[in-house]
Motif scaffolding. Sequence first.
Motif, PDB file in Angstrom:
ATOM      1  N   SER A   1       0.958  -1.204  -0.029  1.00  0.00           N
ATOM      2  CA  SER A   1       0.050   0.249   0.038  1.00  0.00           C
ATOM      3  C   SER A   1       0.830   1.076  -0.037  1.00  0.00           C
ATOM      4  N   ASP A   2       0.476   2.437  -0.721  1.00  0.00           N
ATOM      5  CA  ASP A   2       0.899   3.602  -0.657  1.00  0.00           C
ATOM      6  C   ASP A   2       0.299   4.307   0.441  1.00  0.00           C
ATOM      7  N   ALA A   3       1.126   5.453   0.493  1.00  0.00           N
ATOM      8  CA  ALA A   3       0.733   6.521   1.435  1.00  0.00           C
ATOM      9  C   ALA A   3      -0.111   7.483   0.493  1.00  0.00           C
ATOM     10  N   ARG A   4      -1.535   7.801   0.991  1.00  0.00           N
ATOM     11  CA  ARG A   4      -2.639   8.357   0.272  1.00  0.00           C
ATOM     12  C   ARG A   4      -3.649   9.333   1.232  1.00  0.00           C
ATOM     13  N   SER A   5      -3.963  10.373   0.793  1.00  0.00           N
ATOM     14  CA  SER A   5      -4.860  11.158   1.544  1.00  0.00           C
ATOM     15  C   SER A   5      -5.461  12.048   0.394  1.00  0.00           C
ATOM     16  N   GLU A   6      -6.703  12.500   0.851  1.00  0.00           N
ATOM     17  CA  GLU A   6      -7.521  13.461   0.199  1.00  0.00           C
ATOM     18  C   GLU A   6      -7.829  14.561   0.595  1.00  0.00           C
ATOM     19  N   PHE A   7      -7.853  15.771   0.077  1.00  0.00           N
ATOM     20  CA  PHE A   7      -8.331  16.996   0.578  1.00  0.00           C
ATOM     21  C   PHE A   7      -9.471  17.520  -0.188  1.00  0.00           C
ATOM     22  N   THR A   8     -10.502  18.235   0.337  1.00  0.00           N
ATOM     23  CA  THR A   8     -11.631  18.528  -0.157  1.00  0.00           C
ATOM     24  C   THR A   8     -11.840  20.118  -0.061  1.00  0.00           C
ATOM     25  N   ARG A   9     -12.433  20.793  -1.067  1.00  0.00           N
ATOM     26  CA  ARG A   9     -13.009  22.013  -0.833  1.00  0.00           C
ATOM     27  C   ARG A   9     -14.245  22.263  -1.618  1.00  0.00           C
ATOM     28  N   SER A  10     -15.442  22.669  -1.089  1.00  0.00           N
ATOM     29  CA  SER A  10     -16.653  22.927  -1.991  1.00  0.00           C
ATOM     30  C   SER A  10     -16.216  24.223  -2.692  1.00  0.00           C
ATOM     31  N   PHE A  11     -16.815  24.139  -3.763  1.00  0.00           N
ATOM     32  CA  PHE A  11     -16.621  25.245  -4.648  1.00  0.00           C
ATOM     33  C   PHE A  11     -17.973  25.791  -5.114  1.00  0.00           C
ATOM     34  N   LEU A  12     -18.940  24.925  -5.670  1.00  0.00           N
ATOM     35  CA  LEU A  12     -20.073  25.408  -5.942  1.00  0.00           C
ATOM     36  C   LEU A  12     -20.428  26.677  -6.828  1.00  0.00           C
ATOM     37  N   ARG A  13     -19.659  26.446  -7.856  1.00  0.00           N
ATOM     38  CA  ARG A  13     -19.543  27.668  -9.059  1.00  0.00           C
ATOM     39  C   ARG A  13     -19.501  27.054 -10.518  1.00  0.00           C
ATOM     40  N   ARG A  14     -20.047  27.723 -11.356  1.00  0.00           N
ATOM     41  CA  ARG A  14     -20.047  27.299 -12.786  1.00  0.00           C
ATOM     42  C   ARG A  14     -18.851  27.171 -13.454  1.00  0.00           C
ATOM     43  N   ALA A  15     -18.615  26.095 -14.218  1.00  0.00           N
ATOM     44  CA  ALA A  15     -17.241  26.088 -15.045  1.00  0.00           C
ATOM     45  C   ALA A  15     -17.294  27.007 -16.311  1.00  0.00           C
ATOM     46  N   GLU A  16     -17.080  28.274 -15.825  1.00  0.00           N
ATOM     47  CA  GLU A  16     -17.023  29.245 -16.940  1.00  0.00           C
ATOM     48  C   GLU A  16     -15.799  30.274 -16.864  1.00  0.00           C
ATOM     49  N   PRO A  17     -15.464  30.870 -18.017  1.00  0.00           N
ATOM     50  CA  PRO A  17     -14.143  31.905 -17.974  1.00  0.00           C
ATOM     51  C   PRO A  17     -13.984  32.682 -16.811  1.00  0.00           C
ATOM     52  N   GLU A  18     -15.429  33.174 -16.300  1.00  0.00           N
ATOM     53  CA  GLU A  18     -15.122  34.157 -15.141  1.00  0.00           C
ATOM     54  C   GLU A  18     -14.761  33.705 -13.946  1.00  0.00           C
ATOM     55  N   THR A  19     -14.954  32.211 -13.892  1.00  0.00           N
ATOM     56  CA  THR A  19     -14.504  31.668 -12.419  1.00  0.00           C
ATOM     57  C   THR A  19     -13.120  31.306 -12.264  1.00  0.00           C
ATOM     58  N   LEU A  20     -12.344  31.451 -13.564  1.00  0.00           N
ATOM     59  CA  LEU A  20     -10.966  30.850 -13.730  1.00  0.00           C
ATOM     60  C   LEU A  20     -10.190  31.377 -12.491  1.00  0.00           C
ATOM     61  N   PRO A  21     -10.236  32.622 -12.095  1.00  0.00           N
ATOM     62  CA  PRO A  21      -9.336  33.159 -11.018  1.00  0.00           C
ATOM     63  C   PRO A  21      -9.700  32.460  -9.707  1.00  0.00           C
ATOM     64  N   ALA A  22     -10.932  32.370  -9.072  1.00  0.00           N
ATOM     65  CA  ALA A  22     -11.409  31.610  -8.069  1.00  0.00           C
ATOM     66  C   ALA A  22     -10.833  30.072  -8.282  1.00  0.00           C
ATOM     67  N   LEU A  23     -11.219  29.633  -9.411  1.00  0.00           N
ATOM     68  CA  LEU A  23     -10.594  27.952  -9.660  1.00  0.00           C
ATOM     69  C   LEU A  23      -9.346  27.718  -9.332  1.00  0.00           C
ATOM     70  N   ASN A  24      -8.318  28.517  -9.800  1.00  0.00           N
ATOM     71  CA  ASN A  24      -7.026  28.448 -10.014  1.00  0.00           C
ATOM     72  C   ASN A  24      -6.566  28.536  -8.375  1.00  0.00           C
ATOM     73  N   GLU A  25      -6.972  29.760  -7.675  1.00  0.00           N
ATOM     74  CA  GLU A  25      -6.688  29.920  -6.524  1.00  0.00           C
ATOM     75  C   GLU A  25      -7.189  28.786  -5.544  1.00  0.00           C
ATOM     76  N   ALA A  26      -8.249  28.109  -5.789  1.00  0.00           N
ATOM     77  CA  ALA A  26      -8.719  26.965  -4.751  1.00  0.00           C
ATOM     78  C   ALA A  26      -7.738  25.676  -5.084  1.00  0.00           C
ATOM     79  N   VAL A  27      -7.503  25.425  -6.441  1.00  0.00           N
ATOM     80  CA  VAL A  27      -6.629  24.355  -6.882  1.00  0.00           C
ATOM     81  C   VAL A  27      -5.607  24.447  -6.439  1.00  0.00           C
ATOM     82  N   ALA A  28      -4.636  25.561  -6.394  1.00  0.00           N
ATOM     83  CA  ALA A  28      -3.488  26.093  -5.917  1.00  0.00           C
ATOM     84  C   ALA A  28      -3.403  25.528  -4.566  1.00  0.00           C
ATOM     85  N   GLY A  29      -4.439  26.108  -3.647  1.00  0.00           N
ATOM     86  CA  GLY A  29      -4.417  25.627  -2.239  1.00  0.00           C
ATOM     87  C   GLY A  29      -4.553  24.351  -1.987  1.00  0.00           C
ATOM     88  N   LEU A  30      -5.220  23.494  -2.560  1.00  0.00           N
ATOM     89  CA  LEU A  30      -5.340  22.216  -2.422  1.00  0.00           C
ATOM     90  C   LEU A  30      -4.123  21.325  -2.628  1.00  0.00           C
TER      91      LEU A  30
END
Length: 686
Positions: A483-512
């Motif tokens: 078995s490998d070491a594994r863990s999962e980290f989650t953040r609720s986002f609840l926004r549409r996948a559209e260009p206007e959302t990209l800054p918030a999406l990239n910030e959230a992904v970078a944090g995770l």
Amino acid sequence: MIRIGVDVGGTFTDVTALDTGSGRFHIFKLPSTGHDQSIAVADGIRGVLGDAGRAPQDVTYLGHGTTVATNALLELKGATTALLVTGGLHDVLEIARQRRPHLYDLFADKPPVLVPRDLTFSVAERLAASGEAVVELTDAEIERVAAELAGSGAESVAICFLHSYRDPAHETRVEEALARRLPDVFVSRSSRVAPEFREYERFSTAVINSFIGPVVSRYIRRLGERVAEAGLPVGPRVIQSNGGLASTDAVAERPVTTLLSGPSAGVVGASYLAGLAGIGDLITFDMGGTSTDVCLIRGGRPASANERGLGGYPIRVPSVDVHTIGAGGGSIASVDDAGGLRVGPESAGARPGPAAYGLGGTRPTATDANVVRGRQNPESALGGAMPIDRAAAERAVATVAEGLGTGVVEAARGIGRLANSHMARAVRKVSVEAGEDPREYVLIAYGGAGPLHAAEVAAEVGMTRLLVPPNPGTLCALGLLVSDARSEFTRSFLRRAEPETLPALNEAVAGLVAEGRDWLAGEARTAQRHEVTVLADARYPRQNFELRIPLPSAELDASALASVIADFHARHEKAYGFANPDSPVQLVNLRAIAHGEVAKPAMPRVAAGPAEPKPHALLGRRDVDFGDGHGALPTPVLDRAALKAGNAFAGPAIVEQLDSTTVVPPGWSAAVDEFGNLLIEVVAHD
């Protein structure tokens, strides 16, 4: 050096040790100690080291699969738990989802709420769905609640505030205050345990974490003490429900992640061994003494789930998608008031166990039925270490025969057939009901009882190929070594996948991604490779469930986002048979999976032999019942340890070894591959 894996089941504790110098595996199996699993763990470690002729100081790794958390929840033997909720949300757990799984049963009971009403406390605070504070949390309110908790007698507390997945600040402040005021109370905050929207599931997961937390923490402490007393220079690493290892500190903080600890280890081990045999599409079939676990693996990757139910409680933690039923070797058979045969889910467990084991059991079980039919050795088990009382098995099964008005063998046959039917239904659950054709998969059978029933279960669902690993009864313990070491980290986002959302999406992904890398730096320091992958739970607006899709871990631009959206439409088409490319797509949750890949031990090869097994591999012959159409047939009994790579034989045959017994029925043939796996397939249809 020695690497050890220990898996605790309801009936037996399985230990596998790998001598990395010689490449030799050593296995040890002993009855579980249900009142304190750490006793059998320590005894098993000593036993396997004795067999290997090695000292405790030679151990460099100890992996552990445990059912402590599972048992505490199913048996409702957790801690006295309090719940802190936003004012007005006292009844979230009672209201639940208003689902009726037993639609026509007017007397069906809901599982009891784990927190008494008098231990549910309102807190004057509130967040809007956007995460903005509607009612600010004051220091005075925190002090008031802490004072009430101090006099409540609660051993643990769950903090579950409305919309805390958007902003955990209120929950965090209360957690920090309780740590100062009540240092002996176990605290879970929902924004740490399950930071996702859907209040009921989040509340339920946090409460369960607190309910089982003190029990698991005490066990982890006892385990560490016993391991140290045994002289091991290393502490245990515990496998989680997602198939990844974590430190005991991480498990003590979030014990809810270990509710499928043992079954996930088996899935990891099965996937690894099947991969060495060149098989990527398989269905695992793990039948132990108490339950049977099945899981579909496609392309070498086990199916996964974000939410599981256990004991009627929803749990939002990542896990391998194992389906469990109450059917095992210890499943008790009985005749109901209407004269119908029942098998399980009640189990005889390790004590008193099946009647055949001579440990005080008198009620008939699936194991007793196998002994009566000659399928399981009627004289001894565990390589001769455990005598088998065939007469006791016959007396037990006779009580079922009397109720059915049949002979003892016919009753034993019925017990086996009904148990097989239950397990075949579980195989269909993870395959047919998931849109997969089981005939395209290989059934890998393990657990002490899996190879006994695998061929008949496979035949019932139309499968024609089986794989039985070299040590099926201890495969879960082997899984702990790969078995490998594994863990999962989650953040609720609840926004549409559209260009206007990209800054918030990239910030959230970078944090995770940063969170995942930090975890790997602390939990997977010895891993040979670190990787963080990013996923999203996506849906069309107003859908109630999501599909998981991959996201780039690097910064997304408009082109990458368009590819993600197209991928969602394609996956929706495959899963549900339709897609709506004109509809917007909503990203509900973002997930980062931190994966630390460990070096895998080389599996030993088996010496090559002739096509026909050598005469010394034949232990003898006995009459074995193969059911309707065959009856009792004189059947060769082969010694698994004496089989060589290239050996092949036709059924009927019985293959015996220390930890399990394999049945090869008439019309099936078996061959041994270079790793010692038994590859069994249909050669004729009767």
